[in-house]
Design a protein around this motif. Sequence first.
Motif, PDB file in Angstrom:
ATOM      1  N   ASP A   1       0.861  -1.192   0.000  1.00 26.49           N
ATOM      2  CA  ASP A   1       0.000   0.000   0.000  1.00 26.49           C
ATOM      3  C   ASP A   1       0.890   1.232   0.000  1.00 26.49           C
ATOM      4  N   ILE A   2       0.339   2.349  -0.484  1.00 22.27           N
ATOM      5  CA  ILE A   2       1.215   3.472  -0.796  1.00 22.27           C
ATOM      6  C   ILE A   2       1.846   4.100   0.437  1.00 22.27           C
ATOM      7  N   ILE A   3       1.270   3.904   1.596  1.00 18.64           N
ATOM      8  CA  ILE A   3       1.882   4.472   2.788  1.00 18.64           C
ATOM      9  C   ILE A   3       3.066   3.610   3.218  1.00 18.64           C
ATOM     10  N   ASN A   4       2.865   2.288   3.193  1.00 14.01           N
ATOM     11  CA  ASN A   4       3.856   1.406   3.789  1.00 14.01           C
ATOM     12  C   ASN A   4       4.790   0.715   2.808  1.00 14.01           C
ATOM     13  N   ALA A   5       4.466   0.763   1.505  1.00  6.83           N
ATOM     14  CA  ALA A   5       5.289   0.013   0.550  1.00  6.83           C
ATOM     15  C   ALA A   5       6.746   0.454   0.648  1.00  6.83           C
ATOM     16  N   TYR A   6       6.971   1.757   0.524  1.00  4.41           N
ATOM     17  CA  TYR A   6       8.344   2.243   0.554  1.00  4.41           C
ATOM     18  C   TYR A   6       8.991   1.928   1.892  1.00  4.41           C
ATOM     19  N   ALA A   7       8.236   2.177   2.967  1.00  8.84           N
ATOM     20  CA  ALA A   7       8.795   1.948   4.300  1.00  8.84           C
ATOM     21  C   ALA A   7       9.170   0.487   4.494  1.00  8.84           C
ATOM     22  N   SER A   8       8.336  -0.425   3.949  1.00 12.47           N
ATOM     23  CA  SER A   8       8.645  -1.842   4.150  1.00 12.47           C
ATOM     24  C   SER A   8       9.870  -2.251   3.341  1.00 12.47           C
ATOM     25  N   VAL A   9      10.008  -1.699   2.136  1.00 20.26           N
ATOM     26  CA  VAL A   9      11.196  -2.012   1.337  1.00 20.26           C
ATOM     27  C   VAL A   9      12.438  -1.434   2.005  1.00 20.26           C
ATOM     28  N   ASP A  10      12.290  -0.223   2.522  1.00 17.79           N
ATOM     29  CA  ASP A  10      13.395   0.439   3.210  1.00 17.79           C
ATOM     30  C   ASP A  10      13.842  -0.372   4.425  1.00 17.79           C
ATOM     31  N   TYR A  11      12.867  -0.854   5.173  1.00  8.36           N
ATOM     32  CA  TYR A  11      13.159  -1.672   6.354  1.00  8.36           C
ATOM     33  C   TYR A  11      13.855  -2.968   5.943  1.00  8.36           C
ATOM     34  N   LEU A  12      13.303  -3.576   4.900  1.00  5.11           N
ATOM     35  CA  LEU A  12      13.871  -4.829   4.386  1.00  5.11           C
ATOM     36  C   LEU A  12      15.303  -4.632   3.921  1.00  5.11           C
ATOM     37  N   GLN A  13      15.535  -3.510   3.252  1.00  5.67           N
ATOM     38  CA  GLN A  13      16.855  -3.254   2.671  1.00  5.67           C
ATOM     39  C   GLN A  13      17.886  -2.922   3.747  1.00  5.67           C
ATOM     40  N   HIS A  14      17.471  -2.185   4.773  1.00  2.00           N
ATOM     41  CA  HIS A  14      18.471  -1.654   5.711  1.00  2.00           C
ATOM     42  C   HIS A  14      18.440  -2.259   7.102  1.00  2.00           C
ATOM     43  N   LYS A  15      17.347  -2.934   7.467  1.00  2.00           N
ATOM     44  CA  LYS A  15      17.259  -3.425   8.837  1.00  2.00           C
ATOM     45  C   LYS A  15      17.236  -4.948   8.934  1.00  2.00           C
TER      46      LYS A  15
ATOM     47  N   LEU B   1       7.453  -1.074 -10.191  1.00  2.00           N
ATOM     48  CA  LEU B   1       6.666  -0.090  -9.422  1.00  2.00           C
ATOM     49  C   LEU B   1       6.702  -0.374  -7.922  1.00  2.00           C
ATOM     50  N   LEU B   2       6.863  -1.647  -7.565  1.00  2.32           N
ATOM     51  CA  LEU B   2       6.579  -2.052  -6.192  1.00  2.32           C
ATOM     52  C   LEU B   2       7.362  -1.330  -5.091  1.00  2.32           C
ATOM     53  N   PRO B   3       8.654  -0.970  -5.283  1.00  2.00           N
ATOM     54  CA  PRO B   3       9.321  -0.258  -4.178  1.00  2.00           C
ATOM     55  C   PRO B   3       8.716   1.119  -3.893  1.00  2.00           C
ATOM     56  N   TRP B   4       7.927   1.615  -4.835  1.00  2.00           N
ATOM     57  CA  TRP B   4       7.215   2.894  -4.651  1.00  2.00           C
ATOM     58  C   TRP B   4       8.163   4.038  -4.301  1.00  2.00           C
ATOM     59  N   ASP B   5       9.309   4.097  -4.967  1.00  2.00           N
ATOM     60  CA  ASP B   5      10.122   5.306  -4.869  1.00  2.00           C
ATOM     61  C   ASP B   5       9.875   6.130  -6.142  1.00  2.00           C
ATOM     62  N   ASN B   6      10.549   7.261  -6.235  1.00  2.00           N
ATOM     63  CA  ASN B   6      10.255   8.154  -7.356  1.00  2.00           C
ATOM     64  C   ASN B   6      10.518   7.495  -8.702  1.00  2.00           C
ATOM     65  N   LYS B   7      11.619   6.718  -8.766  1.00  2.00           N
ATOM     66  CA  LYS B   7      11.974   6.080 -10.032  1.00  2.00           C
ATOM     67  C   LYS B   7      10.852   5.134 -10.468  1.00  2.00           C
ATOM     68  N   ALA B   8      10.363   4.359  -9.499  1.00  2.00           N
ATOM     69  CA  ALA B   8       9.298   3.407  -9.770  1.00  2.00           C
ATOM     70  C   ALA B   8       8.047   4.144 -10.231  1.00  2.00           C
ATOM     71  N   TYR B   9       7.676   5.173  -9.481  1.00  2.00           N
ATOM     72  CA  TYR B   9       6.437   5.880  -9.748  1.00  2.00           C
ATOM     73  C   TYR B   9       6.441   6.521 -11.131  1.00  2.00           C
ATOM     74  N   PHE B  10       7.526   7.254 -11.431  1.00  2.00           N
ATOM     75  CA  PHE B  10       7.514   8.000 -12.692  1.00  2.00           C
ATOM     76  C   PHE B  10       7.703   7.095 -13.903  1.00  2.00           C
ATOM     77  N   ALA B  11       8.475   6.008 -13.748  1.00  2.00           N
ATOM     78  CA  ALA B  11       8.620   5.076 -14.868  1.00  2.00           C
ATOM     79  C   ALA B  11       7.277   4.429 -15.183  1.00  2.00           C
ATOM     80  N   THR B  12       6.528   4.070 -14.137  1.00  2.85           N
ATOM     81  CA  THR B  12       5.220   3.458 -14.361  1.00  2.85           C
ATOM     82  C   THR B  12       4.267   4.443 -15.016  1.00  2.85           C
ATOM     83  N   LYS B  13       4.363   5.704 -14.568  1.00  2.00           N
ATOM     84  CA  LYS B  13       3.506   6.720 -15.152  1.00  2.00           C
ATOM     85  C   LYS B  13       3.761   6.831 -16.661  1.00  2.00           C
TER      86      LYS B  13
END
Lengths: 223, 292
Positions: free
Chosen positions: A69-83, A145-157
């Motif tokens: 979901d758009i609130i947590n997608a980025y946060a969950s990827v960020d957590y997965l990547q760094h924690k 699109l799934l990481p929901w960062d800017n690159k993902a968002y704008f490429a999908t757009k």
Amino acid sequence: MFKSVYNWIDERLDVTPLWRDVADHEVPEHVNPAHHFSAFVYCFGGLTFFITVIQILSGMFLTMYYVPDIINAYASVDYLQHKVPFGSIVRGMHHWGASLVIVMMFLHTLRVFFTGSYKAPREMNWVVGMLIFFIMLGLGFTGYLLPWDNKAYFATKVGIQIADSVPYIGEYIKIFLQGGEIVGATTLTRFFAIHVFFLPGALLALLAAHFLMIRKQGIAGPL
Amino acid sequence: MAHGNKNEKVVYVGDSRVRKPSGEVSIPPDYTSFPGRSEAFIPNFLLKEWMVGCVVLVGFLVLTIAHPAPLGYPADPTNSAFIPIPDWYFLFLYQLLKYPWVSGSYVAWGVVGIPGVAFGALLLAPFLDTGKERRFYRRPIASALMILSLASCYYLTKVSWDFYQHELEVTGTVPEHITREEKAREAALSGEEAESPAKPAEDVALVDADNADVNAILKSAGCISCHGTDLKGQAGAKIPALRGVGDLLTKEELTEIITNGKGNMPAFGDKLSAEEIGTLSDWLAKQKAAAE
């Protein structure tokens, strides 16, 4: 112990011919790099499958943390990547594997093309292989699109804009992919569903067909 | 049911009991179709294939460890400066659509025509190239078309990527995932906890949020149409939040800004009465985060 369990099952289901058929099939000299080094070009199909298996396994582990979901997608990827311990390895494998699978599939396709292996009687297997290629591109597009960062968002757009410019049906493709009027919450859940359920399902079915056909027909003979 | 003998041993090639189908025999699986040093798939060949697989896996893991998967900043739809770029294997299509003869009013050629013909031909290759000859140098048309397509894809991809690099250079942009990694590294070196962009800015609570007079003015004057119904502003458009604004500006400054405008904000001096502006700036000056 293992043998008696096996025999118990085999008596009832006659499973031996099933796996013996896979195990004993002929690997001819001309595709075996141990005999002719140039035969390494025949490895790309198997390596594509190997990377695909890695993609499926790493993807399964990613969904343990990912929240679509758009609130947590980025946060969950960020957590997965760094924690998460080894999270960056698992995500890294999935990220780079996506590119690698395209590379391997590309090389496999070229090998089949330039050795003329797609000719009769193997036409159908080539067609199924190309469908697998398109599914893989679809997986690449939806997964981006799934990481929901800017690159993902704008490429999908941009991608959806391109789909929108298809004559007549473009509008419908756009609404189908976006799940609404904008790239937003429904787009993310849709892409997640397509990436995780629809396309992998189709992919597994096509892979099964691909392998059944190669078993049935055998590998193309030497040139 | 199966073979009668209960104490089966695992039996290797030569003793295979793949049953011969009665009637029609399906195409190869006996070892006579390719005379030569054939071997069984399991375990002989698969072990070799696994060795290749291991080498690939090690290379793959080295790549993964050396280059962690990129992650930029959270998607912000109002960010108008972001330069979109698809994954590398879509670049050739992306580049194709930039040419004027396949975009604008000819875009159907770009999105359906050319890719449709190219991918359609690829999909149906066995039905287009029906000759018996398999060697690529004996079927010049098919091979030439493939090589030409490969060269065009390579060319388009390269042009697209070079243009992206050029755009980054001209606009002085550093891709976000690099900026982010750099900041995280600096934070790690200075021993601080890296700032996580995932964490949303902490909400500053409104003071006296139920003030009916103020709410009416906020609505009627149109404050909320720019500063947002939640008064959090719009970071992307550089519209400041009104929550906590009392920490930054005094009542006099607020009155001045509302009356005469500032930057992109229009003046409200002739839309609101002095009394209304007074009420509003009084209320805004009270919006201090510390006041909670």
